[in-house]
Design a protein around this motif. Sequence first.
Motif, PDB file in Angstrom:
ATOM      1  N   GLN A  28       0.820  -1.209   0.000  1.00 29.85           N
ATOM      2  CA  GLN A  28       0.000   0.000   0.000  1.00 29.85           C
ATOM      3  C   GLN A  28       0.854   1.259   0.000  1.00 29.85           C
ATOM      4  OE1 GLN A  28      -2.243   0.825   3.560  1.00 29.85           O
ATOM      5  NE2 GLN A  28      -3.702   2.112   2.469  1.00 29.85           N
ATOM      6  N   ARG A  29       1.888   1.262   0.809  1.00 32.53           N
ATOM      7  CA  ARG A  29       2.745   2.444   0.887  1.00 32.53           C
ATOM      8  C   ARG A  29       3.360   2.759  -0.481  1.00 32.53           C
ATOM      9  NH1 ARG A  29       8.418   3.137   4.137  1.00 32.53           N
ATOM     10  NH2 ARG A  29       8.667   5.332   3.690  1.00 32.53           N
ATOM     11  N   GLU A  30       3.974   1.767  -1.105  1.00 34.93           N
ATOM     12  CA  GLU A  30       4.581   1.997  -2.413  1.00 34.93           C
ATOM     13  C   GLU A  30       3.542   2.448  -3.433  1.00 34.93           C
ATOM     14  OE1 GLU A  30       8.554  -0.775  -2.873  1.00 34.93           O
ATOM     15  OE2 GLU A  30       6.865  -1.122  -4.197  1.00 34.93           O
ATOM     16  N   ALA A  31       2.406   1.802  -3.471  1.00 28.43           N
ATOM     17  CA  ALA A  31       1.382   2.156  -4.453  1.00 28.43           C
ATOM     18  C   ALA A  31       0.951   3.608  -4.316  1.00 28.43           C
ATOM     19  CB  ALA A  31       0.180   1.227  -4.305  1.00 28.43           C
ATOM     20  N   ASN A  32       0.733   4.049  -3.100  1.00 23.57           N
ATOM     21  CA  ASN A  32       0.317   5.438  -2.883  1.00 23.57           C
ATOM     22  C   ASN A  32       1.438   6.423  -3.159  1.00 23.57           C
ATOM     23  OD1 ASN A  32      -2.577   5.721  -1.883  1.00 23.57           O
ATOM     24  ND2 ASN A  32      -1.840   3.937  -0.752  1.00 23.57           N
ATOM     25  N   VAL A  33       2.657   6.070  -2.784  1.00 18.09           N
ATOM     26  CA  VAL A  33       3.791   6.962  -3.057  1.00 18.09           C
ATOM     27  C   VAL A  33       4.060   7.023  -4.556  1.00 18.09           C
ATOM     28  CG1 VAL A  33       6.256   7.325  -2.713  1.00 18.09           C
ATOM     29  CG2 VAL A  33       4.811   6.743  -0.767  1.00 18.09           C
ATOM     30  N   PHE A  34       3.995   5.882  -5.256  1.00 14.77           N
ATOM     31  CA  PHE A  34       4.206   5.892  -6.706  1.00 14.77           C
ATOM     32  C   PHE A  34       3.172   6.781  -7.385  1.00 14.77           C
ATOM     33  CE2 PHE A  34       6.180   1.332  -7.038  1.00 14.77           C
ATOM     34  CZ  PHE A  34       7.293   1.761  -6.344  1.00 14.77           C
ATOM     35  N   ARG A  35       1.929   6.674  -6.957  1.00 18.29           N
ATOM     36  CA  ARG A  35       0.857   7.483  -7.536  1.00 18.29           C
ATOM     37  C   ARG A  35       1.131   8.970  -7.327  1.00 18.29           C
ATOM     38  NH1 ARG A  35      -4.119   9.092  -5.242  1.00 18.29           N
ATOM     39  NH2 ARG A  35      -5.676   9.562  -6.814  1.00 18.29           N
ATOM     40  N   LEU A  36       1.521   9.310  -6.116  1.00 20.45           N
ATOM     41  CA  LEU A  36       1.829  10.697  -5.801  1.00 20.45           C
ATOM     42  C   LEU A  36       3.066  11.169  -6.571  1.00 20.45           C
ATOM     43  CD1 LEU A  36       0.760  12.963  -4.069  1.00 20.45           C
ATOM     44  CD2 LEU A  36       2.091  12.083  -2.160  1.00 20.45           C
ATOM     45  N   ALA A  37       4.082  10.331  -6.632  1.00 24.39           N
ATOM     46  CA  ALA A  37       5.299  10.671  -7.379  1.00 24.39           C
ATOM     47  C   ALA A  37       4.974  10.894  -8.851  1.00 24.39           C
ATOM     48  CB  ALA A  37       6.334   9.565  -7.211  1.00 24.39           C
ATOM     49  N   ALA A  38       4.118  10.059  -9.405  1.00 19.72           N
ATOM     50  CA  ALA A  38       3.715  10.218 -10.809  1.00 19.72           C
ATOM     51  C   ALA A  38       3.084  11.586 -11.036  1.00 19.72           C
ATOM     52  CB  ALA A  38       2.747   9.105 -11.208  1.00 19.72           C
ATOM     53  N   MET A  39       2.273  12.001 -10.098  1.00 15.64           N
ATOM     54  CA  MET A  39       1.603  13.299 -10.223  1.00 15.64           C
ATOM     55  C   MET A  39       2.588  14.464 -10.167  1.00 15.64           C
ATOM     56  SD  MET A  39      -1.725  12.886  -7.829  1.00 15.64           S
ATOM     57  CE  MET A  39      -2.642  11.380  -7.762  1.00 15.64           C
ATOM     58  N   VAL A  40       3.567  14.389  -9.271  1.00 12.15           N
ATOM     59  CA  VAL A  40       4.446  15.547  -9.073  1.00 12.15           C
ATOM     60  C   VAL A  40       5.545  15.660 -10.125  1.00 12.15           C
ATOM     61  CG1 VAL A  40       3.952  15.719  -6.604  1.00 12.15           C
ATOM     62  CG2 VAL A  40       5.975  14.455  -7.358  1.00 12.15           C
ATOM     63  N   VAL A  41       5.859  14.583 -10.847  1.00 13.12           N
ATOM     64  CA  VAL A  41       6.898  14.675 -11.884  1.00 13.12           C
ATOM     65  C   VAL A  41       6.330  14.610 -13.303  1.00 13.12           C
ATOM     66  CG1 VAL A  41       8.709  13.735 -10.384  1.00 13.12           C
ATOM     67  CG2 VAL A  41       7.463  12.187 -11.930  1.00 13.12           C
ATOM     68  N   GLN A  42       5.012  14.572 -13.418  1.00  7.48           N
ATOM     69  CA  GLN A  42       4.374  14.385 -14.718  1.00  7.48           C
ATOM     70  C   GLN A  42       4.811  15.408 -15.767  1.00  7.48           C
ATOM     71  OE1 GLN A  42       0.109  14.546 -14.630  1.00  7.48           O
ATOM     72  NE2 GLN A  42      -0.068  13.467 -16.567  1.00  7.48           N
ATOM     73  N   SER A  43       4.909  16.662 -15.413  1.00 14.53           N
ATOM     74  CA  SER A  43       5.231  17.687 -16.407  1.00 14.53           C
ATOM     75  C   SER A  43       6.676  17.597 -16.899  1.00 14.53           C
ATOM     76  CB  SER A  43       4.948  19.080 -15.861  1.00 14.53           C
ATOM     77  OG  SER A  43       5.793  19.354 -14.764  1.00 14.53           O
ATOM     78  N   ARG A  44       7.588  17.171 -16.054  1.00 18.74           N
ATOM     79  CA  ARG A  44       8.999  17.097 -16.432  1.00 18.74           C
ATOM     80  C   ARG A  44       9.412  15.730 -16.964  1.00 18.74           C
ATOM     81  NH1 ARG A  44      12.088  19.646 -11.366  1.00 18.74           N
ATOM     82  NH2 ARG A  44      13.285  21.048 -12.678  1.00 18.74           N
ATOM     83  N   PHE A  45       8.729  14.689 -16.512  1.00 15.06           N
ATOM     84  CA  PHE A  45       9.097  13.323 -16.864  1.00 15.06           C
ATOM     85  C   PHE A  45       7.835  12.522 -17.210  1.00 15.06           C
ATOM     86  CE2 PHE A  45      12.158  14.942 -13.795  1.00 15.06           C
ATOM     87  CZ  PHE A  45      13.364  14.719 -14.454  1.00 15.06           C
ATOM     88  N   PRO A  46       7.222  12.807 -18.350  1.00 16.78           N
ATOM     89  CA  PRO A  46       5.950  12.151 -18.666  1.00 16.78           C
ATOM     90  C   PRO A  46       6.037  10.625 -18.792  1.00 16.78           C
ATOM     91  CG  PRO A  46       6.719  13.486 -20.516  1.00 16.78           C
ATOM     92  CD  PRO A  46       7.619  13.770 -19.360  1.00 16.78           C
ATOM     93  N   SER A  47       7.076  10.105 -19.388  1.00 15.73           N
ATOM     94  CA  SER A  47       7.202   8.644 -19.535  1.00 15.73           C
ATOM     95  C   SER A  47       7.397   7.978 -18.187  1.00 15.73           C
ATOM     96  CB  SER A  47       8.371   8.295 -20.449  1.00 15.73           C
ATOM     97  OG  SER A  47       8.136   8.768 -21.747  1.00 15.73           O
TER      98      SER A  47
END
Length: 96
Positions: A28-47
Amino acid sequence: MTARDAESALLARCSAVAREVAQSAQDQREANVFRLAAMVVQSRFPSESMRLMRASQRYFDLHPDERLAPADVVRKGWVPSLPRLRDMLSHRLHGH
């Protein structure tokens, strides 16, 4: 393990998952952190963002009740702050 060690390990895991296809969050921790990380780096690192989101989604497909709001992820202390997560992960994704 100190808080810095835990943060460093989590950032290393985020960075590895962001670079590899077909990864999945382990808990659960990784899944939620990955989701949040995806959101915060989306503009600079879309892939990389897309890979993190997919890894998160694979976990949530099996455990839909374990998804948390971003504020709850921070409140639980899984990430210290969104700006710090963005900056530290961006630094790792740049390869520094």
